[in-house]
Scaffold this motif. Structure first.
Motif, short mmCIF file in Angstrom:
data_model
loop_
_atom_site.label_atom_id
_atom_site.label_comp_id
_atom_site.label_asym_id
_atom_site.label_seq_id
_atom_site.Cartn_x
_atom_site.Cartn_y
_atom_site.Cartn_z
N ALA A 148 -1.99 70.66 10.81
CA ALA A 148 -3.18 69.87 10.50
C ALA A 148 -2.94 68.99 9.27
N THR A 149 -2.12 69.47 8.33
CA THR A 149 -1.81 68.68 7.15
C THR A 149 -0.71 67.68 7.45
N ALA A 150 0.33 68.14 8.13
CA ALA A 150 1.46 67.26 8.43
C ALA A 150 1.04 66.09 9.30
N ALA A 151 -0.02 66.29 10.10
CA ALA A 151 -0.48 65.22 10.97
C ALA A 151 -0.92 64.00 10.17
N LYS A 152 -1.22 64.18 8.88
CA LYS A 152 -1.67 63.08 8.05
C LYS A 152 -0.51 62.25 7.50
N VAL A 153 0.71 62.69 7.73
CA VAL A 153 1.86 62.00 7.16
C VAL A 153 2.04 60.62 7.76
N GLY A 154 1.92 60.50 9.06
CA GLY A 154 2.09 59.21 9.72
C GLY A 154 1.50 59.26 11.10
N LEU A 156 1.31 51.08 13.82
CA LEU A 156 1.66 51.99 12.74
C LEU A 156 0.47 52.11 11.78
N SER A 157 0.10 53.33 11.44
CA SER A 157 -0.98 53.51 10.47
C SER A 157 -0.40 53.58 9.06
N ASP A 158 -0.97 52.79 8.16
CA ASP A 158 -0.66 52.89 6.74
C ASP A 158 -1.70 53.73 6.02
N GLY A 159 -2.59 54.37 6.79
CA GLY A 159 -3.67 55.16 6.21
C GLY A 159 -4.98 54.40 6.22
N THR A 160 -5.97 54.98 5.56
CA THR A 160 -7.28 54.34 5.44
C THR A 160 -7.71 54.35 3.97
N VAL A 161 -8.65 53.47 3.66
CA VAL A 161 -9.21 53.40 2.31
C VAL A 161 -10.72 53.25 2.41
N GLU A 167 2.23 51.07 -2.86
CA GLU A 167 1.75 51.86 -3.99
C GLU A 167 0.53 51.26 -4.67
N VAL A 168 0.04 50.13 -4.16
CA VAL A 168 -0.97 49.35 -4.88
C VAL A 168 -2.24 50.14 -5.16
N PHE A 169 -2.74 50.90 -4.18
CA PHE A 169 -4.02 51.58 -4.33
C PHE A 169 -3.89 52.99 -4.87
N GLY A 170 -2.68 53.48 -5.08
CA GLY A 170 -2.49 54.84 -5.58
C GLY A 170 -2.33 55.84 -4.45
N VAL A 171 -1.93 57.04 -4.83
CA VAL A 171 -1.64 58.10 -3.86
C VAL A 171 -2.89 58.46 -3.06
N GLY A 172 -2.72 58.53 -1.74
CA GLY A 172 -3.82 58.93 -0.86
C GLY A 172 -4.65 57.77 -0.35
N TYR A 173 -4.33 56.55 -0.77
CA TYR A 173 -5.07 55.37 -0.33
C TYR A 173 -4.08 54.37 0.26
N GLY A 174 -3.79 54.54 1.53
CA GLY A 174 -2.76 53.74 2.16
C GLY A 174 -1.38 54.23 1.74
N GLY A 175 -0.38 53.41 1.99
CA GLY A 175 0.97 53.77 1.57
C GLY A 175 1.71 54.70 2.52
N ARG A 176 1.25 54.82 3.77
CA ARG A 176 1.89 55.73 4.71
C ARG A 176 2.77 55.02 5.73
N LEU A 177 3.04 53.74 5.52
CA LEU A 177 3.80 52.98 6.50
C LEU A 177 5.19 53.58 6.74
N VAL A 178 5.90 53.93 5.69
CA VAL A 178 7.25 54.47 5.85
C VAL A 178 7.21 55.76 6.66
N ASP A 179 6.20 56.60 6.43
CA ASP A 179 6.06 57.83 7.20
C ASP A 179 5.79 57.53 8.67
N SER A 180 4.96 56.53 8.93
CA SER A 180 4.68 56.17 10.31
C SER A 180 5.91 55.57 10.98
N LEU A 181 6.68 54.79 10.24
CA LEU A 181 7.94 54.29 10.78
C LEU A 181 8.87 55.45 11.13
#
Length: 321
Positions: free
Chosen positions: A31-37, A52-57, A110-124
């Motif tokens: 359930a946690t790892a699913a958030k990686v990408g 590809l998801s870069d996350g949400t804000v 890294e613009v918005f800080g940890v937990g706010y986007g920045g997951r593109l590499v993981d999704s790749l």
């Protein structure tokens, strides 16, 4: 004809196929790892495309949207079973082409800080791709949630890629003090400098003009308003086509029924609103398949007329061979 196939997480991949050496340190509940990408694969004609998801804000629409009252915003959100603040997806898209792997938009980095986007590499990584494999990055516009992911700690993330950006955006954001001319916030310019400068210095930043074919089968159209060089990319494969529409729509629950509503990120709000109305009308009339970076992931589907506004119809989901 578009055909979307299932997205699978890194956790599921590891549990079914064993743990590769470079992923052994990933040891957490699924359930946690699913958030990686997160990804979704699909086809456009003969072309393989991956969302590809870069996350949400979170977005406080009461502060961000213009031309509408907070109460009106809340009423529209309620119709969509949402409440303010609303989570905005940050979507990017990977194309497998004869010219190599092409990325459309690079997320926030890294613009918005940890937990706010920045997951593109993981999704790749979930898609089985490393940044070094990307040959071209097409940026719909220079805002940091589209270009921030070009760099990590100020260094180019994509060492073998040419970055393509609309010339009016490069002229504005890297040119002579656009902030002083329009009163646009300084951070937009400093963030653009951070994202683009490494590629510019290495001779790997290439600008394009309106109507230019960037790569075979990929044509750019510049629609100024949101930014001076905001672009649509039309991708064709055989008889099929898709338009990557950038920030034409930020909040579908509000701006589709009320396309005149603008957002504080628009450089020229009236122009951005006019672009949105014209584009949505054309997409609905021609039943155009579109990909949008801020509509709920994967952000792929069609638009249709709905009263005085428009409605979103996500592309059909397919999970089979």
């Amino acid at each position: 004809m578009i055909r979307i196939t299932t997205a699978f997480t890194a956790a599921l991949f590891l549990s079914l196929s064993g743990t590769p050496a470079d992923a052994q340190q990933i040891d957490r509940p699924s359930a946690t790892a699913a958030k990686v990408g997160d990804i979704q694969r699909f086809r456009l004609g003969d072309l393989h495309i991956t969302a590809l998801s870069d996350g949400t804000v979170p977005q406080d629409l009461h502060k961000l949207l213009l031309g509408i009252t907070p109460k009106q915003v809340d009423n529209l959100l309620d119709r969509a079973f949402l409440k303010n603040p609303v989570e905005a997806s940050i979507n990017a898209f990977l194309l497998e082409t004869k010219e190599g792997l092409v990325l459309i938009d690079a997320g926030a980095g890294e613009v918005f800080g940890v937990g706010y986007g920045g997951r593109l590499v993981d999704s790749l990584a979930v898609a089985g791709v490393t940044p070094s494999q990307i040959r071209h990055v097409l940026i719909t516009h220079v805002h940091s949630d589209h270009s921030g992911g070009l760099v990590v700690k100020g260094r180019a993330l994509f060492p073998n890629a040419v970055v393509h950006v609309g010339k009016p955006d490069v002229d504005f954001f890297l040119g002579a003090r656009g902030a002083d001319r329009l009163g646009y916030a300084d951070n937009y310019f400093s963030e653009a400098e951070t994202a683009l400068r490494p590629y510019l210095d290495q001779g790997r930043l290439k600008t394009f003009e309106d109507g230019e074919e960037i790569l075979p089968g990929i044509t750019a159209a510049i629609h100024p308003g949101h930014t001076p060089g905001a672009a649509f990319f039309t991708v064709r494969s055989g008889q099929d086509a898709m338009v990557f529409i950038g920030d034409t729509v930020h909040v579908s629950a509000v701006q589709l029924p009320r396309p005149g509503v603008t957002i504080v990120y628009d450089v020229v709000p009236d122009q951005a609103s006019a672009v949105r109305r014209q584009a949505l009308d054309l997409f609905a009339k021609e039943r155009t398949l579109v990909a949008a970076p801020h509509l709920p992931f994967p952000g792929i589907g069609h638009l249709r007329r709905d009263g005085d506004g428009y409605a979103w119809a996500p592309a059909e989901y397919v999970d089979r061979d």
